[in-house]
Design an enzyme around this catalytic site. Sequence first.
Site, PDB file in Angstrom:
ATOM      1  N   ASP A  51      -8.011  34.008   8.163  1.00  0.00           N
ATOM      2  CA  ASP A  51      -7.463  35.223   7.569  1.00  0.00           C
ATOM      3  C   ASP A  51      -6.123  35.543   8.244  1.00  0.00           C
ATOM      4  O   ASP A  51      -5.979  35.416   9.458  1.00  0.00           O
ATOM      5  CB  ASP A  51      -8.441  36.399   7.757  1.00  0.00           C
ATOM      6  CG  ASP A  51      -8.090  37.579   6.871  1.00  0.00           C
ATOM      7  OD1 ASP A  51      -8.856  37.846   5.927  1.00  0.00           O
ATOM      8  OD2 ASP A  51      -7.052  38.229   7.116  1.00  0.00           O
ATOM      9  N   ILE A  52      -5.164  35.964   7.444  1.00  0.00           N
ATOM     10  CA  ILE A  52      -3.810  36.214   7.955  1.00  0.00           C
ATOM     11  C   ILE A  52      -3.775  37.451   8.872  1.00  0.00           C
ATOM     12  O   ILE A  52      -2.894  37.541   9.728  1.00  0.00           O
ATOM     13  CB  ILE A  52      -2.819  36.343   6.758  1.00  0.00           C
ATOM     14  CG1 ILE A  52      -1.425  35.931   7.147  1.00  0.00           C
ATOM     15  CG2 ILE A  52      -2.873  37.713   6.137  1.00  0.00           C
ATOM     16  CD1 ILE A  52      -0.487  35.710   5.972  1.00  0.00           C
TER      17      ILE A  52
ATOM     18  N   GLU B 193      -9.437  43.282  -2.289  1.00  0.00           N
ATOM     19  CA  GLU B 193      -7.973  43.212  -2.331  1.00  0.00           C
ATOM     20  C   GLU B 193      -7.510  41.997  -3.144  1.00  0.00           C
ATOM     21  O   GLU B 193      -6.604  42.104  -3.960  1.00  0.00           O
ATOM     22  CB  GLU B 193      -7.490  43.087  -0.883  1.00  0.00           C
ATOM     23  CG  GLU B 193      -6.062  43.394  -0.602  1.00  0.00           C
ATOM     24  CD  GLU B 193      -5.771  43.142   0.870  1.00  0.00           C
ATOM     25  OE1 GLU B 193      -4.979  42.236   1.152  1.00  0.00           O
ATOM     26  OE2 GLU B 193      -6.365  43.837   1.726  1.00  0.00           O
ATOM     27  N   VAL B 194      -8.126  40.857  -2.880  1.00  0.00           N
ATOM     28  CA  VAL B 194      -7.711  39.616  -3.543  1.00  0.00           C
ATOM     29  C   VAL B 194      -8.768  39.241  -4.593  1.00  0.00           C
ATOM     30  O   VAL B 194      -9.930  39.010  -4.251  1.00  0.00           O
ATOM     31  CB  VAL B 194      -7.544  38.469  -2.523  1.00  0.00           C
ATOM     32  CG1 VAL B 194      -7.112  37.190  -3.235  1.00  0.00           C
ATOM     33  CG2 VAL B 194      -6.542  38.840  -1.436  1.00  0.00           C
TER      34      VAL B 194
ATOM     35  N   HIS C 232     -14.376  35.426  -2.388  1.00  0.00           N
ATOM     36  CA  HIS C 232     -14.291  34.893  -1.025  1.00  0.00           C
ATOM     37  C   HIS C 232     -15.314  35.585  -0.140  1.00  0.00           C
ATOM     38  O   HIS C 232     -15.721  36.718  -0.405  1.00  0.00           O
ATOM     39  CB  HIS C 232     -12.891  35.075  -0.427  1.00  0.00           C
ATOM     40  CG  HIS C 232     -12.374  36.479  -0.479  1.00  0.00           C
ATOM     41  ND1 HIS C 232     -11.862  37.033  -1.627  1.00  0.00           N
ATOM     42  CD2 HIS C 232     -12.293  37.445   0.465  1.00  0.00           C
ATOM     43  CE1 HIS C 232     -11.484  38.270  -1.391  1.00  0.00           C
ATOM     44  NE2 HIS C 232     -11.748  38.565  -0.116  1.00  0.00           N
TER      45      HIS C 232
HETATM   46  P1  AMP Z   1     -10.607  41.474   0.556  1.00  0.00           P
HETATM   47  O1  AMP Z   1     -10.266  42.904   0.815  1.00  0.00           O
HETATM   48  O2  AMP Z   1     -12.042  41.156   0.813  1.00  0.00           O
HETATM   49  O3  AMP Z   1     -10.123  41.016  -0.795  1.00  0.00           O
HETATM   50  O4  AMP Z   1      -9.837  40.646   1.674  1.00  0.00           O
HETATM   51  C1  AMP Z   1      -8.703  39.863   1.440  1.00  0.00           C
HETATM   52  C2  AMP Z   1      -8.311  39.238   2.749  1.00  0.00           C
HETATM   53  O5  AMP Z   1      -7.324  38.263   2.512  1.00  0.00           O
HETATM   54  C3  AMP Z   1      -7.737  40.214   3.779  1.00  0.00           C
HETATM   55  O6  AMP Z   1      -8.545  40.185   4.957  1.00  0.00           O
HETATM   56  C4  AMP Z   1      -6.326  39.667   4.038  1.00  0.00           C
HETATM   57  O7  AMP Z   1      -5.939  39.787   5.383  1.00  0.00           O
HETATM   58  C5  AMP Z   1      -6.466  38.221   3.611  1.00  0.00           C
HETATM   59  N1  AMP Z   1      -5.235  37.561   3.190  1.00  0.00           N
HETATM   60  C6  AMP Z   1      -4.298  38.043   2.338  1.00  0.00           C
HETATM   61  N2  AMP Z   1      -3.319  37.145   2.169  1.00  0.00           N
HETATM   62  C7  AMP Z   1      -3.644  36.057   2.908  1.00  0.00           C
HETATM   63  C8  AMP Z   1      -3.044  34.779   3.152  1.00  0.00           C
HETATM   64  N3  AMP Z   1      -1.876  34.433   2.590  1.00  0.00           N
HETATM   65  N4  AMP Z   1      -3.675  33.918   3.985  1.00  0.00           N
HETATM   66  C9  AMP Z   1      -4.828  34.260   4.575  1.00  0.00           C
HETATM   67  N5  AMP Z   1      -5.453  35.436   4.387  1.00  0.00           N
HETATM   68  C10 AMP Z   1      -4.869  36.324   3.565  1.00  0.00           C
END
Ligand code: AMP
Length: 122
Positions: A39-40, A105-106, A110
Amino acid sequence: MYYINMKEYDINNVFSKILQGLIPCNRVYESDFSLAFYDISPRSKIHILVIPKGTYTDFYDFQTNALPEEILDFWQSVANVTEMNNIKDTGFRLISNCGVHSNQEVPHFHVHIVGGQQLNSW
Ligand code: AMP
């Protein structure tokens, strides 16, 4: 049960871009159907994300529409990552945000693997 996914998959989400090779990731593990990377913005000493390579928006989309081999591969990948990072015995937390109330968020399914240290009580 037949689940109709009301959310269209957005191919421009950040994990889709990682899978397309458009942006880099810090890769931890890869299998036929799954990918794991750091995770970033880590929330613990070990914070790894595991994603299916297929285009599923969230847990329900994946659980309902993925092939059995994708589902099996995904959960085996989660287990393999915990073993590779030596957190199988010390313990870890699995989190998957799904839908509006979770603040996902994404929009690509995942699981967060968090561990490597004592975590706050849930
Ligand atoms: P969620 O709120 O469960 O969708 O979490 C999304 C996660 O993706 C967060 O913990 C972010 O820090 C992580 N994230 C966003 N962009 C990236 C990236 N480019 N590489 C790795 N992790 C990421």
